[in-house]
Design a protein around this motif. Structure first.
Motif, short mmCIF file in Angstrom:
data_model
loop_
_atom_site.label_atom_id
_atom_site.label_comp_id
_atom_site.label_asym_id
_atom_site.label_seq_id
_atom_site.Cartn_x
_atom_site.Cartn_y
_atom_site.Cartn_z
N ASN A 93 0.65 -1.31 -0.13
CA ASN A 93 -0.12 -0.08 -0.08
C ASN A 93 1.00 1.16 -0.01
OD1 ASN A 93 -2.43 1.21 0.11
ND2 ASN A 93 -2.50 1.44 2.39
N LYS A 94 2.29 1.12 -0.18
CA LYS A 94 3.08 2.23 -0.18
C LYS A 94 3.76 2.25 -1.48
CE LYS A 94 3.54 2.85 4.83
NZ LYS A 94 4.40 2.67 5.78
N ASP A 95 4.00 3.52 -2.10
CA ASP A 95 5.00 3.60 -3.28
C ASP A 95 6.47 3.52 -3.04
OD1 ASP A 95 2.53 4.07 -4.89
OD2 ASP A 95 2.61 6.15 -4.53
N ILE A 96 7.00 2.97 -4.01
CA ILE A 96 8.31 2.68 -4.00
C ILE A 96 8.80 2.89 -5.47
CG2 ILE A 96 8.68 0.14 -3.89
CD1 ILE A 96 11.07 0.44 -2.01
N SER A 97 10.06 3.63 -5.76
CA SER A 97 10.71 3.82 -7.28
C SER A 97 11.09 2.41 -7.46
CB SER A 97 11.49 4.85 -7.35
OG SER A 97 12.32 4.71 -6.39
N ASP A 98 11.29 2.50 -8.80
CA ASP A 98 12.01 1.03 -9.39
C ASP A 98 13.50 1.14 -8.93
OD1 ASP A 98 9.95 0.06 -10.66
OD2 ASP A 98 10.46 0.88 -12.67
#
Ligand SMILES: CC(C)=CCC/C(C)=C/CC/C(C)=C/CC/C(C)=C/CC/C(C)=C/CC/C(C)=C/CC/C(C)=C/COP(=O)(O)OP(=O)(O)O
Ligand SMILES: O=P(O)(O)OC[C@@H](O)CO
Ligand SMILES: [Mg+2]
Length: 228
Positions: free
Chosen positions: A16-21
């Motif tokens: 449910n949290k964003d993380i970049s590549d």
């Protein structure tokens, strides 16, 4: 590392949290023993599948920590099933598990499934609220839960959950001393190498979560500090 008994350090990623590549690559290639995918709320089949597909670009072992029946999917190396020993709502001890057994029992591969006996001690965290955990516990209470996990229920993992705050090292050490076969996972508030090392001396496995999203550099440094 595919034997959970040898895990010293794991990262927990929240679907449910964003993380970049770029950040995800650094987490997966950090040398951590494994990634646990899990969170208390907003975990859906879609966000679990998306994160799994992205983690699978790397060779790091990956476990799904199941927090809702609807978000279970094949493709993980391990499935961790929490049972919250100090919950006051039976749904989170055996209720949801009973439903899930009816739905998945036939296809469950017990070689890849590990039940975690949770004891949630931070009254302010989401998991404590959701599971209505009884967090007013002294050391004797926590040790009794740990012994229930090991001796009554023979669980492979006892998870001392401080989610969001750094815990009491002396308590963690005393819980560890009360266990012989069940592995002690510690999670909560680790935000520096020093804290990671301190808790790694007390517990079998340290779980590093939120700092990944707040200070990736500090999160990555915990790996070498514990395993280096
Ligand atoms: C198709 C296939 C391959 C099937 C495999 C079979 C399988 C494994 C099926 C599942 C069977 C089963 C028995 C499932 C259990 C069902 C279930 C829903 C159990 C309840 C789980 C539970 C007690 C959830 C409560 C919340 C909890 C303890 C979550 C753990 C994660 C946690 C504490 C996260 C920390 O909080 P966080 O969200 O990070 O908080 P912040 O956002 O504030 O940081
Ligand atoms: O997010 P933090 O506070 O690092 O805790 C890790 C993990 O125990 C959460 O379930
Ligand atoms: Mg979290």
């Amino acid at each position: 590392m595919y034997d959970i008994n040898g895990w010293k350090h794991v990262f927990k990623l929240d679907p449910n949290k964003d993380i970049s590549d770029e950040h995800l690559e650094q987490v997966c290639e950090s040398g951590t023993d494994a990634i646990i995918v899990g969170g208390t709320d907003g975990v859906t089949l879609d966000n679990v599948l998306q994160l799994l597909a992205r983690i699978r670009r790397y060779t790091v072992p990956c476990a799904l920590e199941v927090s809702s029946i609807d978000s279970v999917t094949p493709g993980f190396d391990f499935y961790f099933i929490p049972t919250v020993l100090n919950s006051s709502n039976t749904d989170f001890i055996t209720g949801l598990h009973h439903q899930a057994m009816k739905e998945f029992g036939e296809i469950m591969d017990w070689n890849e499934i590990f039940v975690e006996g949770y004891c949630i001690v931070n009254s302010d965290c989401k998991a404590a609220h959701v599971t209505e955990a009884k967090t007013e516990l002294d050391e004797e209470d926590v040790i009794a839960y740990a012994q229930m996990a090991e001796r009554m229920f023979r669980l492979p993992i006892f998870y001392l959950e401080y989610s969001g705050v750094y815990g009491d090292v002396s308590l963690v050490k005393n819980v560890k001393n009360a266990l012989s076969t069940t592995k002690l996972f510690y999670g909560g508030g680790i935000a520096s190498s020093e804290q990671a090392v301190e808790m790694a001396h007390a517990a079998d496995t340290v779980v590093v979560g939120n700092v990944i999203y707040e200070d990736l550099k500090a999160a990555l440094q915990t790996v070498g500090a514990v395993k280096g």
